[in-house]
Motif scaffolding. Structure first.
Motif, PDB file in Angstrom:
ATOM      1  N   GLY A   1       0.794  -1.217   0.000  1.00 56.47           N
ATOM      2  CA  GLY A   1       0.000   0.000   0.000  1.00 56.47           C
ATOM      3  C   GLY A   1       0.829   1.271   0.000  1.00 56.47           C
ATOM      4  N   CYS A   2       2.132   1.147  -0.228  1.00 55.08           N
ATOM      5  CA  CYS A   2       2.963   2.354  -0.316  1.00 55.08           C
ATOM      6  C   CYS A   2       2.716   3.039  -1.662  1.00 55.08           C
ATOM      7  N   ARG A   3       3.233   4.240  -1.790  1.00 51.87           N
ATOM      8  CA  ARG A   3       3.088   5.019  -3.010  1.00 51.87           C
ATOM      9  C   ARG A   3       4.409   5.049  -3.766  1.00 51.87           C
ATOM     10  N   VAL A   4       4.380   5.453  -5.017  1.00 55.11           N
ATOM     11  CA  VAL A   4       5.605   5.631  -5.799  1.00 55.11           C
ATOM     12  C   VAL A   4       6.532   6.596  -5.078  1.00 55.11           C
ATOM     13  N   ALA A   5       5.976   7.659  -4.514  1.00 51.07           N
ATOM     14  CA  ALA A   5       6.790   8.640  -3.794  1.00 51.07           C
ATOM     15  C   ALA A   5       7.515   8.002  -2.602  1.00 51.07           C
ATOM     16  N   ASP A   6       6.893   7.022  -1.958  1.00 56.33           N
ATOM     17  CA  ASP A   6       7.544   6.329  -0.834  1.00 56.33           C
ATOM     18  C   ASP A   6       8.740   5.521  -1.320  1.00 56.33           C
TER      19      ASP A   6
ATOM     20  N   GLY B   1       3.427  -8.274 -14.457  1.00 55.94           N
ATOM     21  CA  GLY B   1       2.393  -8.891 -13.629  1.00 55.94           C
ATOM     22  C   GLY B   1       2.832  -9.133 -12.194  1.00 55.94           C
ATOM     23  N   TRP B   2       3.826  -8.393 -11.713  1.00 57.93           N
ATOM     24  CA  TRP B   2       4.352  -8.602 -10.362  1.00 57.93           C
ATOM     25  C   TRP B   2       3.814  -7.591  -9.356  1.00 57.93           C
ATOM     26  N   ALA B   3       3.288  -6.471  -9.834  1.00 58.85           N
ATOM     27  CA  ALA B   3       2.759  -5.429  -8.953  1.00 58.85           C
ATOM     28  C   ALA B   3       1.557  -4.779  -9.619  1.00 58.85           C
ATOM     29  N   VAL B   4       0.711  -4.175  -8.793  1.00 55.99           N
ATOM     30  CA  VAL B   4      -0.450  -3.444  -9.313  1.00 55.99           C
ATOM     31  C   VAL B   4      -0.589  -2.121  -8.562  1.00 55.99           C
ATOM     32  N   ARG B   5      -1.154  -1.160  -9.283  1.00 56.21           N
ATOM     33  CA  ARG B   5      -1.506   0.132  -8.688  1.00 56.21           C
ATOM     34  C   ARG B   5      -2.997   0.108  -8.376  1.00 56.21           C
ATOM     35  N   HIS B   6      -3.345   0.630  -7.206  1.00 55.37           N
ATOM     36  CA  HIS B   6      -4.745   0.772  -6.811  1.00 55.37           C
ATOM     37  C   HIS B   6      -4.996   2.254  -6.533  1.00 55.37           C
ATOM     38  N   PRO B   7      -6.188   2.752  -6.829  1.00 52.96           N
ATOM     39  CA  PRO B   7      -6.475   4.155  -6.526  1.00 52.96           C
ATOM     40  C   PRO B   7      -6.267   4.435  -5.034  1.00 52.96           C
ATOM     41  N   ASN B   8      -5.684   5.580  -4.740  1.00 55.09           N
ATOM     42  CA  ASN B   8      -5.480   5.987  -3.356  1.00 55.09           C
ATOM     43  C   ASN B   8      -6.730   6.746  -2.907  1.00 55.09           C
ATOM     44  N   PRO B   9      -7.490   6.205  -1.954  1.00 56.27           N
ATOM     45  CA  PRO B   9      -8.733   6.870  -1.555  1.00 56.27           C
ATOM     46  C   PRO B   9      -8.504   8.219  -0.875  1.00 56.27           C
TER      47      PRO B   9
ATOM     48  N   SER C   1       8.568   5.667 -10.999  1.00 56.27           N
ATOM     49  CA  SER C   1       7.313   5.340 -11.670  1.00 56.27           C
ATOM     50  C   SER C   1       7.555   4.418 -12.862  1.00 56.27           C
ATOM     51  N   LYS C   2       8.616   4.681 -13.612  1.00 61.07           N
ATOM     52  CA  LYS C   2       8.962   3.806 -14.738  1.00 61.07           C
ATOM     53  C   LYS C   2       9.322   2.409 -14.251  1.00 61.07           C
ATOM     54  N   GLY C   3      10.035   2.319 -13.138  1.00 62.17           N
ATOM     55  CA  GLY C   3      10.362   1.012 -12.569  1.00 62.17           C
ATOM     56  C   GLY C   3       9.111   0.254 -12.155  1.00 62.17           C
ATOM     57  N   VAL C   4       8.161   0.959 -11.563  1.00 63.50           N
ATOM     58  CA  VAL C   4       6.893   0.326 -11.170  1.00 63.50           C
ATOM     59  C   VAL C   4       6.121  -0.080 -12.418  1.00 63.50           C
ATOM     60  N   ASP C   5       6.148   0.736 -13.469  1.00 62.17           N
ATOM     61  CA  ASP C   5       5.498   0.364 -14.737  1.00 62.17           C
ATOM     62  C   ASP C   5       6.018  -0.989 -15.224  1.00 62.17           C
ATOM     63  N   ARG C   6       7.332  -1.184 -15.137  1.00 62.47           N
ATOM     64  CA  ARG C   6       7.928  -2.455 -15.591  1.00 62.47           C
ATOM     65  C   ARG C   6       7.457  -3.628 -14.727  1.00 62.47           C
TER      66      ARG C   6
ATOM     67  N   ARG D   1      -6.289  11.411  -4.885  1.00 65.91           N
ATOM     68  CA  ARG D   1      -6.546  10.944  -6.251  1.00 65.91           C
ATOM     69  C   ARG D   1      -5.338  11.090  -7.162  1.00 65.91           C
ATOM     70  N   ARG D   2      -4.323  11.866  -6.741  1.00 63.25           N
ATOM     71  CA  ARG D   2      -3.134  12.067  -7.579  1.00 63.25           C
ATOM     72  C   ARG D   2      -2.149  10.917  -7.467  1.00 63.25           C
ATOM     73  N   SER D   3      -2.332  10.043  -6.483  1.00 64.10           N
ATOM     74  CA  SER D   3      -1.375   8.945  -6.312  1.00 64.10           C
ATOM     75  C   SER D   3      -2.092   7.611  -6.270  1.00 64.10           C
ATOM     76  N   SER D   4      -1.305   6.566  -6.402  1.00 61.32           N
ATOM     77  CA  SER D   4      -1.811   5.195  -6.343  1.00 61.32           C
ATOM     78  C   SER D   4      -1.128   4.468  -5.196  1.00 61.32           C
ATOM     79  N   LEU D   5      -1.771   3.431  -4.730  1.00 58.63           N
ATOM     80  CA  LEU D   5      -1.191   2.554  -3.722  1.00 58.63           C
ATOM     81  C   LEU D   5      -0.712   1.293  -4.428  1.00 58.63           C
ATOM     82  N   LEU D   6       0.465   0.829  -4.061  1.00 56.97           N
ATOM     83  CA  LEU D   6       1.103  -0.290  -4.746  1.00 56.97           C
ATOM     84  C   LEU D   6       1.059  -1.561  -3.905  1.00 56.97           C
ATOM     85  N   THR D   7       0.787  -2.671  -4.571  1.00 61.46           N
ATOM     86  CA  THR D   7       0.861  -3.976  -3.912  1.00 61.46           C
ATOM     87  C   THR D   7       1.445  -4.992  -4.883  1.00 61.46           C
ATOM     88  N   LEU D   8       1.969  -6.049  -4.316  1.00 56.25           N
ATOM     89  CA  LEU D   8       2.445  -7.156  -5.137  1.00 56.25           C
ATOM     90  C   LEU D   8       1.279  -8.045  -5.525  1.00 56.25           C
TER      91      LEU D   8
END
Length: 179
Positions: free
Chosen positions: A77-82, A105-113, A95-100, A116-123
């Motif tokens: 649930g961390c952000r790209v900024a973290d 298929g190793w990570a996904v972005r979820h909307p940050n409630p 952000s490019k590293g997370v895109d890769r 709205r400008r950031s996403s939460l990341l999970t494996l």
């Protein structure tokens, strides 16, 4: 590093510009700092590359991908900024590293409630499995690379020294990228 003098005063108790040279303590002679820095960087580069070779050979990933995956596993649930702050790299590169990672298929972005400008990341489950396998390889490789040269007390001293340096640099935000 703050040096303690025999009478429990520290070097910071005596301003360097003190007009009375007798009041300035003699500090231990420092090592050749440019050489120390060169050794630190060359060791880091060689270790990073050797780890990358092993991870690529066994898991098809490089060291930076493993580091991102490991961080995401430890901080769901961390952000790209973290991630960018942890690794002292720019948000764009992160952000490019997370895109890769997402593309594989190793990570996904979820909307940050909350923002709205950031996403939460999970494996993903595959990302979890890959990270667990790669962690064994990573730890084995580090053991093989470090323990033939440095014994346990030397590694403990090195770990403490680098942790102290890192904490100080991070506290003062030294070397933090602008973007």
């Amino acid at each position: 590093m703050e040096y303690t003098l025999p009478d429990d005063r520290t070097a910071t108790d005596f301003p360097a510009d003190s007009p009375d040279p007798a009041r300035r303590p003699e500090l231990p002679e420092l090592p050749d700092l440019p050489a120390l820095f060169a050794d630190l960087i060359r060791c880091e580069t060689r270790l990073y590359n050797a780890l990358g070779d092993r991870l690529r050979e066994r898991h098809g990933i490089v060291t930076s991908q493993y580091e991102f995956l490991h961080y995401l596993r430890e901080h769901p649930g961390c952000r790209v900024a973290d991630l960018a702050a942890e690794f002292a790299i720019g948000v764009g590169a992160t952000s490019k590293g997370v895109d890769r990672l997402e593309k594989q298929g190793w990570a996904v972005r979820h909307p940050n409630p909350d923002d709205r400008r950031s996403s939460l990341l999970t494996l993903t489950p595959e990302g979890e499995r890959l990270t667990a396998r790669a962690e064994r390889t990573y730890t084995e490789a580090l053991t093989e690379l470090l323990t033939p040269t440095l014994d346990a007390p030397a590694l403990t001293t090195l770990a403490r020294t680098l942790a102290t340096l890192r904490t100080t640099l991070e506290h003062h935000r030294t070397g933090t990228p602008a973007g």
